[in-house]
Design a protein around this motif. Structure first.
Motif, mmCIF file in Angstrom:
data_model
loop_
_atom_site.group_PDB
_atom_site.id
_atom_site.type_symbol
_atom_site.label_atom_id
_atom_site.label_comp_id
_atom_site.label_asym_id
_atom_site.label_seq_id
_atom_site.Cartn_x
_atom_site.Cartn_y
_atom_site.Cartn_z
ATOM 1 N N THR A 77 0.815 -1.304 0.162
ATOM 2 C CA THR A 77 0.111 0.118 0.100
ATOM 3 C C THR A 77 0.894 1.322 0.112
ATOM 4 O OG1 THR A 77 -0.440 -0.018 2.513
ATOM 5 C CG2 THR A 77 -2.149 -1.033 1.149
ATOM 6 N N GLY A 78 2.121 1.109 0.890
ATOM 7 C CA GLY A 78 2.801 2.183 0.834
ATOM 8 C C GLY A 78 3.402 2.640 -0.578
ATOM 9 N N GLY A 79 3.787 1.764 -1.069
ATOM 10 C CA GLY A 79 4.319 2.025 -2.787
ATOM 11 C C GLY A 79 3.007 2.678 -3.539
ATOM 12 N N TRP A 80 1.998 2.027 -3.381
ATOM 13 C CA TRP A 80 1.066 2.453 -4.173
ATOM 14 C C TRP A 80 0.673 4.017 -3.970
ATOM 15 C CZ3 TRP A 80 -4.337 2.734 -2.174
ATOM 16 C CH2 TRP A 80 -5.325 3.160 -3.179
ATOM 17 N N LEU A 81 0.579 4.354 -2.468
ATOM 18 C CA LEU A 81 0.078 5.514 -2.106
ATOM 19 C C LEU A 81 1.061 6.612 -2.455
ATOM 20 C CD1 LEU A 81 -1.150 4.653 1.244
ATOM 21 C CD2 LEU A 81 -2.736 5.431 -0.375
ATOM 22 N N ARG A 82 2.540 6.259 -2.437
ATOM 23 C CA ARG A 82 3.563 7.411 -2.765
ATOM 24 C C ARG A 82 3.348 7.508 -4.234
ATOM 25 N NH1 ARG A 82 6.672 3.821 0.402
ATOM 26 N NH2 ARG A 82 7.343 4.978 2.415
ATOM 27 N N LYS A 83 3.060 6.557 -5.209
ATOM 28 C CA LYS A 83 2.954 6.872 -6.445
ATOM 29 C C LYS A 83 1.594 7.853 -6.913
ATOM 30 C CE LYS A 83 5.572 3.054 -7.726
ATOM 31 N NZ LYS A 83 5.780 1.570 -8.088
ATOM 32 N N ASP A 84 0.731 7.621 -6.125
ATOM 33 C CA ASP A 84 -0.583 8.006 -6.555
ATOM 34 C C ASP A 84 -0.879 9.732 -6.059
ATOM 35 O OD1 ASP A 84 -3.515 8.733 -6.584
ATOM 36 O OD2 ASP A 84 -4.113 6.475 -6.527
ATOM 37 N N ALA A 85 -1.325 10.434 -7.255
ATOM 38 C CA ALA A 85 -1.201 11.912 -6.991
ATOM 39 C C ALA A 85 -2.349 12.408 -5.846
ATOM 40 C CB ALA A 85 -1.537 12.482 -8.196
ATOM 41 N N ARG A 86 -3.287 11.541 -5.571
ATOM 42 C CA ARG A 86 -4.337 11.876 -4.527
ATOM 43 C C ARG A 86 -3.732 11.819 -3.269
ATOM 44 N NH1 ARG A 86 -8.438 7.293 -5.518
ATOM 45 N NH2 ARG A 86 -6.681 6.113 -5.608
ATOM 46 N N PHE A 87 -2.604 11.271 -2.895
ATOM 47 C CA PHE A 87 -1.907 11.168 -1.641
ATOM 48 C C PHE A 87 -0.723 12.020 -1.448
ATOM 49 C CE2 PHE A 87 -4.492 7.326 -2.708
ATOM 50 C CZ PHE A 87 -5.517 7.472 -1.854
ATOM 51 N N PRO A 88 -0.777 13.302 -1.661
ATOM 52 C CA PRO A 88 0.557 14.132 -1.897
ATOM 53 C C PRO A 88 1.440 14.148 -0.329
ATOM 54 C CG PRO A 88 -1.281 15.511 -1.913
ATOM 55 C CD PRO A 88 -1.744 14.137 -2.089
ATOM 56 N N LEU A 89 0.762 14.127 0.467
ATOM 57 C CA LEU A 89 0.953 14.173 2.180
ATOM 58 C C LEU A 89 1.781 12.794 2.583
ATOM 59 C CD1 LEU A 89 -1.362 16.640 3.720
ATOM 60 C CD2 LEU A 89 0.573 17.000 2.503
ATOM 61 N N PHE A 90 1.422 11.851 1.802
ATOM 62 C CA PHE A 90 1.680 10.362 2.378
ATOM 63 C C PHE A 90 3.200 10.114 2.038
ATOM 64 C CE2 PHE A 90 2.655 5.894 2.099
ATOM 65 C CZ PHE A 90 1.910 5.300 3.208
ATOM 66 N N ASP A 91 3.796 9.922 3.364
ATOM 67 C CA ASP A 91 5.399 9.759 3.251
ATOM 68 C C ASP A 91 5.609 8.436 3.757
ATOM 69 O OD1 ASP A 91 8.058 10.520 2.817
ATOM 70 O OD2 ASP A 91 8.258 11.550 5.077
ATOM 71 N N GLY A 92 4.821 7.411 3.930
ATOM 72 C CA GLY A 92 5.031 6.128 4.508
ATOM 73 C C GLY A 92 4.337 5.874 5.731
ATOM 74 N N TRP A 93 4.357 4.419 5.967
ATOM 75 C CA TRP A 93 3.517 3.993 7.224
ATOM 76 C C TRP A 93 4.583 4.163 8.403
ATOM 77 C CZ3 TRP A 93 -1.354 3.884 6.731
ATOM 78 C CH2 TRP A 93 -2.082 3.512 5.494
ATOM 79 N N ALA A 94 3.952 4.167 9.612
ATOM 80 C CA ALA A 94 5.223 4.105 10.774
ATOM 81 C C ALA A 94 5.675 2.633 10.758
ATOM 82 C CB ALA A 94 4.368 4.282 12.051
ATOM 83 N N ARG A 95 6.849 2.556 11.322
ATOM 84 C CA ARG A 95 7.274 1.175 11.392
ATOM 85 C C ARG A 95 6.661 0.158 12.195
ATOM 86 N NH1 ARG A 95 12.988 0.784 13.761
ATOM 87 N NH2 ARG A 95 12.203 2.624 14.890
ATOM 88 N N GLU A 96 6.030 0.671 13.234
ATOM 89 C CA GLU A 96 5.238 -0.222 14.170
ATOM 90 C C GLU A 96 3.771 -0.486 13.763
ATOM 91 O OE1 GLU A 96 6.733 2.550 15.406
ATOM 92 O OE2 GLU A 96 8.708 1.792 16.254
ATOM 93 N N TYR A 97 3.368 -1.343 14.449
ATOM 94 C CA TYR A 97 1.759 -1.636 14.287
ATOM 95 C C TYR A 97 1.321 -2.139 15.852
ATOM 96 C CZ TYR A 97 2.854 -6.404 13.315
ATOM 97 O OH TYR A 97 3.438 -7.755 13.207
ATOM 98 N N TYR A 98 -0.098 -1.940 15.946
ATOM 99 C CA TYR A 98 -0.401 -2.867 17.137
ATOM 100 C C TYR A 98 -1.376 -3.792 16.614
ATOM 101 C CZ TYR A 98 -4.173 -3.189 20.705
ATOM 102 O OH TYR A 98 -5.072 -3.909 21.528
#
Length: 147
Positions: A77-98
């Motif tokens: 998802t991170g790779g897709w979001l970075r390439k999609d112009a609709r998500f200009p503020l997306f700079d990746g996911w946090a390393r961790e998760y709950y």
């Protein structure tokens, strides 16, 4: 045939918890994540969230490691979001998760909780939400978690 019930409530967020996921495009993100879960033979029971984090309730397939599943979901998802112009503020996911396993008897309340994320966050910060989830799971919270 083995019978396995492995329900997990999972939360992951954007890097530094940035509000990088526009509400009008969340459904597209959810469809992408659901596709990743299908590829892994996992069942999505509910998905929801707001601009800086996503909640999942899944039934984890017995052949899949949770850490591998999350690595795949976040990287794809991170790779897709970075390439999609609709998500200009997306700079990746946090390393961790709950992630917390839940019993079948707690499935419906978690579904309702995830379903009502937008209303829930009108009065509760993500930090406060995490603190409560960590406490319920008997985990120690650090304000650097999920950054």
């Amino acid at each position: 045939m083995s019978k396995v019930s492995a329900y997990y409530h999972i939360v992951f967020c954007t890097k530094e918890r940035r509000m990088a996921l526009p509400l009008e495009h969340l459904d597209d993100i959810y469809r992408f994540i659901n596709n990743e879960l299908s590829i892994a033979k996992c069942s999505l029971l509910r998905i929801g969230g707001i601009q800086n984090h996503v909640h999942l309730l899944i039934d984890l397939h017995p052949s899949v490691a949770l850490s591998t599943l999350m690595q795949n979901i976040k990287s794809h998802t991170g790779g897709w979001l970075r390439k999609d112009a609709r998500f200009p503020l997306f700079d990746g996911w946090a390393r961790e998760y709950y992630a917390a396993s839940i019993s079948a008897t707690h499935k419906e309340p978690v579904i309702e909780y995830i379903k009502n994320q937008r209303q829930h966050h009108l009065g509760t910060s993500f930090d406060d939400e995490l603190i409560k989830m960590y406490q319920k799971s008997n985990l120690s919270y650090d304000d650097r978690d999920l950054r």
